[in-house]
Design an enzyme around this catalytic site. Sequence first.
Site, short mmCIF file in Angstrom:
data_model
loop_
_atom_site.label_atom_id
_atom_site.label_comp_id
_atom_site.label_asym_id
_atom_site.label_seq_id
_atom_site.Cartn_x
_atom_site.Cartn_y
_atom_site.Cartn_z
N ASN A 179 0.85 -1.18 0.00
CA ASN A 179 0.00 0.00 0.00
C ASN A 179 0.89 1.23 0.00
O ASN A 179 1.90 1.30 0.72
CB ASN A 179 -0.90 0.03 1.23
N ARG A 184 1.65 12.75 6.54
CA ARG A 184 2.66 13.69 6.98
C ARG A 184 3.40 13.16 8.22
O ARG A 184 2.86 12.36 8.98
CB ARG A 184 2.03 15.05 7.27
N LEU A 198 -4.62 8.35 9.29
CA LEU A 198 -5.98 8.21 9.79
C LEU A 198 -6.40 6.75 9.74
O LEU A 198 -5.92 5.98 8.91
CB LEU A 198 -6.94 9.08 8.98
N GLU A 244 -0.91 -0.07 -5.98
CA GLU A 244 -0.52 1.25 -6.48
C GLU A 244 0.67 1.15 -7.42
O GLU A 244 0.77 1.91 -8.39
CB GLU A 244 -0.21 2.19 -5.33
N ASP A 293 -3.44 22.97 8.49
CA ASP A 293 -3.97 21.89 7.67
C ASP A 293 -4.80 22.42 6.52
O ASP A 293 -5.01 23.62 6.37
CB ASP A 293 -4.79 20.93 8.53
#
Length: 502
Positions: A179, A184, A198, A244, A293
């Site tokens: 993955n 950040r 997250l 990916e 952000d």
Amino acid sequence: MSYGSLRDFMAQLETAGKLVRVTEPVSTYLEMTEIQTRLLAEDGPAVLFENPVTETGEKSPMPVLVNLFGTVDRVAMGMNREPEQLREVGETLAFLRQPEPPEGLREAMGMLPVLKTVMAMRPKTVKSAPCQEVVLTGDEIDLDMLPIQTCWPGEPAPLITWPLVVTKGPGSSKSDDFNLGIYRMQKLSKNQTIMRWLKHRGGAQHHARWGQEKTDPLPVAVVIGADPGTVLAAVTPIPDNLSEYQFAGLLRGEKVELIDCKTIPLKVPASAEIILEGHVSLDDYRDEGPYGDHTGYYNSVETFPVFTITAITMRKKPIYLSTFTGRPPDEPSILGEALNELFIPLIQQQFPEIVDFWLPPEGCSYRIAVISIKKAYPGHAKRVMMGAWSYLRQFMYTKFLIIVDDDINARDWKDVMWAMSTRMDPVRDITTIEHTPIDYLDFASPESGLGGKIGLDATNKLPPETKREWGEKIRMDDATIDKVDSLWGKLGLPGSGKDIWK
């Protein structure tokens, strides 16, 4: 053309006048952010700062590249496409995500080239690579050698903003395959950062499953400065059954070359500029932030796991890729604008009645969406609302969803506001939902990570949605339109004279 490395892409951008070199010393502390905000506001070029100065006042030997994907045009170039071809990439993704059975032999044969191309784009492993020209381990590891930005006043530490994080889960299933994600990383020391991912993101899910089965920390590689196809593959909603790296090969038009890491069992792009190898702890969590952000605010402090570096490998003269996040326009919002075109075929695959789908950049990439549909029955708008919130993971955080008819331009706020003001009742046509997943950065929500959503049905109403006779929309007759078209050139009036009617 195919870009085998970041440098290939930079060379093409520079030839096209879309990359500028700056020789004047510029500080990584705030100054680069301020410069990039001004560039983004005017569709400015990518910039290579050749003489960056760190926040301690020392000159860094590594140049810093910013604003790489600061326009939709450059995002499309990174995918080897023109902007108008981005939707074709989405159509390929829709085909790969859930291909329908072919209706006949001819259609089946037409599918074969796409499937063959995808299968042929599996990455290949090489034995030596530019990204390992320099190998640093043990006491040689020092993040201070990287010109890491501090983007906004008051931030607690420099922040790695464009890390391509490579993980692999504990099992052999598709969900545990490689993955790639952008998460950040707050610098803690010479060999440690915080890994801010997250819970719904692929890297965090690998980390959680790893902790359920193993006691050792999760091996992780961080790539800084990969080729554009690989970077963009990491932010694209690819099907779960496609890696990916494989999709990056499809974008590039050639296989991605990978190299085995020196200290961990992962593979990374051979042509990358800088690689950080290491492990993410299962039990060592630290406070991260506050950082500026994409909302335009500083996020609240949250705890995330610590990444400990076991090796830094790099090219002999590496380029450090960086950016900032802030109130749109920023690079994430530009990427979102470009990726919007990829989302449309994906969501139309499930809901063919959808005509257009728009994520306004000022909606912080995904928090507001406008969808136009060919309405066919009562309650149709509400069905599309529920589907949009559920179908793609990217839209679980969309708070405001506006549904309009197909005669409304979903990308024109004037048109959308007119539809809302004339086709909506504030009580009947609003759907609210409580206790749904929300971005933890959204401090407007009642609880961190949990909040509400609202759907606005701005479509024409059909019985039994209303018992009233619905109004007829004003439109000039075609004969008058044609007459004025023929007269316009003789009237001596300014402007194109193009009619306004749809």
